[in-house]
Write an enzyme that holds these catalytic residues in place. Structure first.
Site, mmCIF file in Angstrom:
data_model
loop_
_atom_site.group_PDB
_atom_site.id
_atom_site.type_symbol
_atom_site.label_atom_id
_atom_site.label_comp_id
_atom_site.label_asym_id
_atom_site.label_seq_id
_atom_site.Cartn_x
_atom_site.Cartn_y
_atom_site.Cartn_z
ATOM 1 N N HIS A 1 0.828 -1.191 0.000
ATOM 2 C CA HIS A 1 0.000 0.000 0.000
ATOM 3 C C HIS A 1 0.868 1.250 0.000
ATOM 4 O O HIS A 1 2.087 1.194 0.189
ATOM 5 C CB HIS A 1 -0.924 -0.014 1.216
ATOM 6 C CG HIS A 1 -1.989 -1.070 1.124
ATOM 7 N ND1 HIS A 1 -2.971 -1.227 2.076
ATOM 8 C CD2 HIS A 1 -2.229 -2.026 0.180
ATOM 9 C CE1 HIS A 1 -3.763 -2.228 1.724
ATOM 10 N NE2 HIS A 1 -3.328 -2.727 0.592
ATOM 11 N N GLU B 1 1.265 3.665 2.100
ATOM 12 C CA GLU B 1 1.998 3.950 3.331
ATOM 13 C C GLU B 1 3.301 3.155 3.404
ATOM 14 O O GLU B 1 4.320 3.646 3.909
ATOM 15 C CB GLU B 1 1.139 3.631 4.553
ATOM 16 C CG GLU B 1 -0.145 4.443 4.645
ATOM 17 C CD GLU B 1 -1.337 3.753 4.018
ATOM 18 O OE1 GLU B 1 -2.449 3.868 4.568
ATOM 19 O OE2 GLU B 1 -1.172 3.065 2.980
ATOM 20 N N ALA C 1 -28.155 8.669 -33.099
ATOM 21 C CA ALA C 1 -27.912 7.848 -34.285
ATOM 22 C C ALA C 1 -28.962 8.170 -35.331
ATOM 23 O O ALA C 1 -30.030 8.701 -35.018
ATOM 24 C CB ALA C 1 -27.967 6.358 -33.935
ATOM 25 N N THR D 1 -27.198 -2.637 -28.793
ATOM 26 C CA THR D 1 -25.955 -1.945 -29.119
ATOM 27 C C THR D 1 -24.933 -2.919 -29.700
ATOM 28 O O THR D 1 -24.229 -2.601 -30.662
ATOM 29 C CB THR D 1 -25.383 -1.254 -27.868
ATOM 30 O OG1 THR D 1 -26.298 -0.255 -27.414
ATOM 31 C CG2 THR D 1 -24.035 -0.606 -28.165
ATOM 32 N N ASP E 1 -23.667 -2.208 -33.481
ATOM 33 C CA ASP E 1 -22.322 -1.645 -33.641
ATOM 34 C C ASP E 1 -21.190 -2.660 -33.515
ATOM 35 O O ASP E 1 -20.056 -2.356 -33.881
ATOM 36 C CB ASP E 1 -22.099 -0.535 -32.616
ATOM 37 C CG ASP E 1 -23.085 0.608 -32.759
ATOM 38 O OD1 ASP E 1 -23.589 0.810 -33.879
ATOM 39 O OD2 ASP E 1 -23.367 1.281 -31.756
ATOM 40 N N LEU F 1 -15.886 -2.222 -26.443
ATOM 41 C CA LEU F 1 -16.117 -1.546 -25.163
ATOM 42 C C LEU F 1 -14.974 -1.751 -24.172
ATOM 43 O O LEU F 1 -15.178 -1.827 -22.967
ATOM 44 C CB LEU F 1 -17.441 -2.024 -24.541
ATOM 45 C CG LEU F 1 -18.703 -1.716 -25.363
ATOM 46 C CD1 LEU F 1 -19.923 -2.303 -24.686
ATOM 47 C CD2 LEU F 1 -18.871 -0.219 -25.564
ATOM 48 N N GLU G 1 -22.878 2.463 -21.256
ATOM 49 C CA GLU G 1 -22.797 2.941 -22.635
ATOM 50 C C GLU G 1 -23.817 2.150 -23.424
ATOM 51 O O GLU G 1 -23.543 1.041 -23.877
ATOM 52 C CB GLU G 1 -21.397 2.719 -23.213
ATOM 53 C CG GLU G 1 -20.306 3.568 -22.598
ATOM 54 C CD GLU G 1 -19.015 3.502 -23.399
ATOM 55 O OE1 GLU G 1 -19.032 3.866 -24.589
ATOM 56 O OE2 GLU G 1 -17.999 3.064 -22.840
ATOM 57 N N GLY H 1 -28.029 2.149 -25.550
ATOM 58 C CA GLY H 1 -29.019 2.876 -26.319
ATOM 59 C C GLY H 1 -30.045 3.550 -25.441
ATOM 60 O O GLY H 1 -29.978 3.506 -24.203
#
Length: 370
Positions: free
Chosen positions: A64, A66, A176, A210, A214, A218, A299, A301
């Site tokens: 971490h 620290e 679109a 989608t 398309d 992603l 992300e 429609g």
């Protein structure tokens, strides 16, 4: 050792603690694309007004912030002040508790920006420090530090991830053409900015329509000078209630990073796709939290985007607007039907940024009545 600013003295600043905490926040940002599912944390150790050590958490399983700072400070940590953006952990996980490490290092004071709502910590780190006689101050630059870990903080406090809804539209609110053609409404700079939001997300959620229209991936493909190999890629979550996801979809080129909400399909199981047996969007989000997914980017429609909004599951709306008109036959950004002004969904503007000829609006839902 080096001074924070060789030309300035501590008394020149309104609050020197804020100055050092800002440095810790900047360090924490260095891990924003690689630490998931762990939070972003930065630490600076200061003694007699001078920097003696610093660190940030680079990746889950690694030390971490620290620990890196204490290693760099060495013996100079004794009697020093540690500035940490998140409450030091108090439990044994893949690494020992940092609160005990600070005690053993002999620091005299710890300044903390944000408390950690994780039940494994949740004040226990502060208790360990105070019981050891270490002075603790909390809440310094809290809001700025909280921005680094919005998803982690929300998920630990509520059990649900932080949801960002991204949309890209024309000036007349269209996403679109009627045919589904959408490449490209916004410019390259806006699309590059979307890569950042994917990169800080544990999952990107979309709908089957989608995927069919398309065939997107992603995923994160470019982040400037950052090595893509260092980025923790988001899961891609597809809502496919009728089991229409084609096996030759581009998104299945990395099936181990795909999750599908829909009927069980043996062919997807053979590929290693995680299939989620949930019915509602709220249950989906709760399940994603169980997978240690704390930040979600939607992300999708108009139908799915509208559903997230109407069910009040969106924490932040990220809207890219291009200076173009697509006409009334083009597809609308959302498809909600309201009959009265009282039904409208209002937002508060957080910031506006220009990317090329486009603008990006970041908004949060307004709690004010109309």
């Amino acid at each position: 050792m080096s001074e924070f600013d060789s030309n300035s003295k501590p008394e020149d600043y309104v609050n020197i603690d804020q100055v050092w905490m800002q440095k810790a926040i900047e360090l924490a940002k260095l891990g924003q694309y690689s630490t998931r599912p762990n939070p972003n944390v930065g630490c600076v150790i200061v003694k007699d007004g001078q920097w003696v050590g610093e660190g940030f958490h680079p990746r889950a399983g690694q030390p971490h912030a620290e620990v890196f700072a204490m290693r760099q400070a060495g013996e100079s940590a004794k009697g020093a002040t540690a500035y940490v953006t998140l409450e030091p952990c108090a439990h044994y996980g893949r690494t020992p508790p940092c609160a005990k490490g600070l005690v053993e290092a002999g620091v005299s004071k710890v300044v903390i920006a944000c408390a950690d709502p994780n039940p494994l910590v949740a004040g226990k780190g502060v208790d360990i420090l105070r019981q050891a006689g270490i002075e603790v101050e909390t809440g310094v630059c809290e809001q700025q530090a909280a921005q680094l870990n919005q998803g982690f903080l929300k998920a630990m406090a509520t059990g649900v991830p932080y949801v960002r809804l991204k949309v890209a539209s024309s000036l007349d609110g269209r996403t679109a053409m009627a045919s589904g053609e959408s490449k490209w409404i916004t410019g390259a700079e806006s699309r590059q900015d979307v890569q950042h939001w994917r990169a800080i997300s544990g999952a990107v959620i979309t709908g089957i329509d989608t995927i069919l229209a398309d065939d997107p991936q992603l995923n994160v493909r470019s982040l400037g000078d950052i090595d893509i190999a260092t980025i923790v890629q988001p899961k891609r979550v597809i809502l496919d209630r009728q089991g229409r996801l084609p096996l030759n979809a581009q998104i299945l080129s990395a099936p181990e990073t795909v999750m599908v909400m829909g009927p069980f399909r043996q062919e997807l199981a053979k590929l290693g796709v995680v299939q989620l047996e949930v019915q509602s969007l709220k249950d989906l989000l709760t399940t994603l939290k169980d997978f240690q997914i704390y930040d979600v980017l939607v992300e999708a429609g108009a139908t799915l985007s509208t559903a997230f909004l109407q069910e009040k599951l969106v924490d932040e709306l990220i809207s890219y607007v291009a200076p173009t008109f697509l006409g009334q036959s083009a597809r609308a950004m959302f498809n909600a039907e309201f009959e009265t002004m009282a039904q409208q969904l209002r937002f508060k503007l957080q910031d506006v940024h220009q990317f090329g000829d486009d603008i990006r609006l970041r908004l949060i839902p307004s709690q004010e009545s109309v």
